[in-house]
Motif scaffolding. Structure first.
Motif, short mmCIF file in Angstrom:
data_model
loop_
_atom_site.label_atom_id
_atom_site.label_comp_id
_atom_site.label_asym_id
_atom_site.label_seq_id
_atom_site.Cartn_x
_atom_site.Cartn_y
_atom_site.Cartn_z
N ARG A 77 55.62 -25.21 18.48
CA ARG A 77 55.11 -24.16 17.56
C ARG A 77 54.70 -22.58 17.58
N MET A 78 54.93 -23.06 18.86
CA MET A 78 54.38 -21.44 20.09
C MET A 78 55.43 -21.13 20.19
N GLU A 79 56.88 -21.86 20.45
CA GLU A 79 57.93 -21.31 20.95
C GLU A 79 58.68 -20.82 19.13
N ALA A 80 58.19 -21.62 18.18
CA ALA A 80 59.02 -20.29 17.07
C ALA A 80 57.52 -19.74 16.76
N ALA A 81 56.50 -19.54 17.23
CA ALA A 81 56.14 -17.68 16.65
C ALA A 81 56.78 -17.09 17.72
N SER A 82 56.90 -17.28 18.58
CA SER A 82 57.39 -16.07 19.77
C SER A 82 58.47 -15.51 19.28
N ARG A 83 59.24 -16.13 18.58
CA ARG A 83 60.03 -15.71 17.37
C ARG A 83 59.44 -14.67 16.16
N GLN A 84 59.33 -15.14 15.76
CA GLN A 84 57.78 -14.11 14.77
C GLN A 84 57.32 -13.19 15.09
N PHE A 85 56.56 -12.90 16.96
CA PHE A 85 56.35 -11.78 17.64
C PHE A 85 57.35 -11.17 18.17
N GLY A 86 58.50 -11.89 17.90
CA GLY A 86 59.80 -10.94 19.25
C GLY A 86 60.00 -11.05 20.73
N VAL A 87 58.25 -12.07 21.01
CA VAL A 87 58.25 -11.94 22.96
C VAL A 87 59.16 -13.18 23.22
#
Length: 99
Positions: A77-87
């Motif tokens: 989930r953190m990996e997927a969120a990294s894409r959403q936040f662009g980090v």
């Protein structure tokens, strides 16, 4: 500290990818430049700490290794969120607390 080593390992992967001659050649391919002048290869990582069970899943013809745990799901989930936040990397509080 093990969490520091995990973060350093991630940074080494990013550096090596951005130095790789094949990746650099791919980045400069004219087909990619038609649509965007600033094409970059980006990777996102989610870092979390916790327990997991490793096991083999599959059939007699094909066996895959897998890790089962709510902690593995959190890292995904953190990996997927990294894409959403662009980090490039997101770390959970649990990961930061590992000593």
């Amino acid at each position: 500290v093990i969490s520091d080593k995990a973060l350093i390992g991630f940074l080494k992967v990013v550096v090596e990818i951005n130095r790789d001659r094949q990746v650099l050649a791919y980045r400069n391919d004219e087909r990619l430049r038609k649509n965007s002048n600033n094409f970059m290869l980006r990777m996102g990582f989610g870092l979390h700490a916790g327990w997991a069970i490793e096991g083999a899943v599959g059939s007699l013809q094909k066996v895959d290794a897998t890790y089962l745990s709510p902690h593995v799901n959190m890292a995904a989930r953190m990996e997927a969120a990294s894409r959403q936040f662009g980090v490039a990397v997101l770390m959970t509080e649990k990961f930061v607390e590992v000593r």
